[in-house]
Design an enzyme around this catalytic site. Structure first.
Site, PDB file in Angstrom:
ATOM      1  N   CYS A   1      -2.718   2.973 -21.572  1.00 57.33           N
ATOM      2  CA  CYS A   1      -1.461   2.322 -20.566  1.00 57.33           C
ATOM      3  C   CYS A   1      -2.424   2.019 -19.198  1.00 57.33           C
ATOM      4  O   CYS A   1      -3.047   0.959 -19.042  1.00 57.33           O
ATOM      5  CB  CYS A   1      -0.520   3.346 -20.208  1.00 57.33           C
ATOM      6  SG  CYS A   1       0.909   2.557 -19.562  1.00 57.33           S
TER       7      CYS A   1
ATOM      8  N   HIS B   1       1.353   4.676 -26.042  1.00 59.84           N
ATOM      9  CA  HIS B   1       0.922   5.960 -25.591  1.00 59.84           C
ATOM     10  C   HIS B   1       0.907   6.715 -26.844  1.00 59.84           C
ATOM     11  O   HIS B   1       1.723   7.388 -27.140  1.00 59.84           O
ATOM     12  CB  HIS B   1       2.027   6.800 -24.322  1.00 59.84           C
ATOM     13  CG  HIS B   1       1.911   6.331 -23.130  1.00 59.84           C
ATOM     14  ND1 HIS B   1       1.363   6.841 -22.320  1.00 59.84           N
ATOM     15  CD2 HIS B   1       2.521   5.001 -22.573  1.00 59.84           C
ATOM     16  CE1 HIS B   1       1.241   6.421 -20.995  1.00 59.84           C
ATOM     17  NE2 HIS B   1       2.142   5.327 -21.457  1.00 59.84           N
TER      18      HIS B   1
END
Length: 340
Positions: free
Chosen positions: A146, A259
């Site tokens: 991310c 994620h």
């Protein structure tokens, strides 16, 4: 007659016991069937995880100046695949961070929000040292997640405005594999084919970001397209397509806009996928990364490792708020420091 039968029974029992004992002893003397460990691999890998500014809970857990944190989900993610973790506390003095860098076999850049200041400088410094280690012949992997992914695009292009806005906060999504992409040797190389297919149909990955980069901008940038190859794309809530998984062409570096750690270990959002298939995604990504770390030839002194492991720090439970991270490690520095 009775005594005769008793004596016969005892002799028979003794004979059986002796035979069993001899058979058991014969098994003990058989050569081991377990293969010897591969001397080229490191079966005690250590992963460094860089801490992020703040307490991970918008001040609910700590308002201390220069506090930083590591979400426990990243630690568990590395541990589930057979590694231990050393926290790379970004506010520590450069000499301390360099010492810790020499204790680890790979690094994770986590999610978060910080894109400038000391944190950015430390991430940039670590990235340069990761390239140097690999260029010198040491296999040293990096997993960027991310924010970590976003920072890599900024560092490699030397453009702090390379990112575009997307609406993908707290969104479970699919990933679409690039047409004719060769996944051999990549993070997806050992995924079962059925799981790869499900990832393009079912929402098995968790997105939580406001920025990203479109395939068009990615490919148009020579710095990015020459360093990375695009493996997957995803679509935000407005049907805008962004690059979601990339892998370095020449280095053991993989980066995700999504994620992989959340599926197994975070419960603060009801949108995080927790199905068996989603957990398999987490497991396979973790196994890939730690398998890369096992290729590292760095085997530091055990005492130095033990003194630095994250086991020396306490967990803080923040999940009762029903949002954010379930558990975090908090680090409060004793003094300020500079970048690497």
């Amino acid at each position: 007659m009775g005594n005769y039968l008793l004596i016969s029974f005892l002799l028979l029992l003794c004979g059986i016991t002796t035979a069993v004992t001899q058979l058991f002893n014969s098994y003990l003397t058989l050569p081991s069937s377990c293969p010897a460990p591969d001397p080229a691999l490191n079966y005690r890998p250590i992963i460094g995880i860089v801490s992020h500014p703040g307490d991970g809970a918008t001040g609910r857990l700590s308002n201390a100046t220069n506090v930083s944190y590591i979400a426990a989900s990243y630690v568990k993610f590395a541990e589930m695949a057979g590694a231990r973790v050393i926290p790379l506390i970004y506010t520590e003095p450069p000499q301390v961070l360099n010492q810790k860098l020499n204790l680890v076999n790979g690094i994770i850049f986590t999610g978060g929000w910080a894109k400038d200041g000391l944190y950015f400088d430390v991430i940039k410094g670590f990235f340069q040292k990761i390239l140097e280690k690999n260029n010198a012949g040491e296999h040293f992997p990096l997993l960027a997640i991310c924010l970590g992914y976003e920072l890599l695009t900024m560092i490699i292009t030397n453009d702090n405005n390379i990112l575009e806005e997307f609406s993908a906060a707290s969104q479970a999504s699919t990933v679409q594999f690039v047409e004719n992409v060769n996944i051999e040797g990549t993070v997806f190389g050992r995924f079962p084919p059925v799981l790869l297919k499900k990832m393009s149909i079912d929402c098995l990955v968790m997105q939580n970001h406001h920025f990203g980069i479109s395939p068009e901008r990615f490919q148009a940038n020579k710095d990015l397209s020459s360093f990375f190859r695009v493996l997957t794309t995803s679509t935000d809530e407005n049907n805008k397509v962004y690059v979601s998984t990339i892998q370095a062409q020449r280095y053991p570096i993989a980066a995700f806009q999504w994620h992989p750690e959340k599926n197994g270990f975070e419960w603060g959002s009801s949108r995080i996928p927790h199905s068996e298939d989603a957990i398999q995604v987490t497991t396979h990504v973790a196994n890939y990364f730690i398998s890369e770390a096992r290729k590292s030839s760095n085997k530091p002194v055990a005492r130095e490792v033990l003194d630095s492991l994250i086991y020396n720090y306490n967990l803080t439970y923040g999940g009762k708020a029903g949002k954010g991270y379930d558990e975090v490690y908090l680090f409060i520095p004793h003094s300020s420091s500079s970048s690497l």
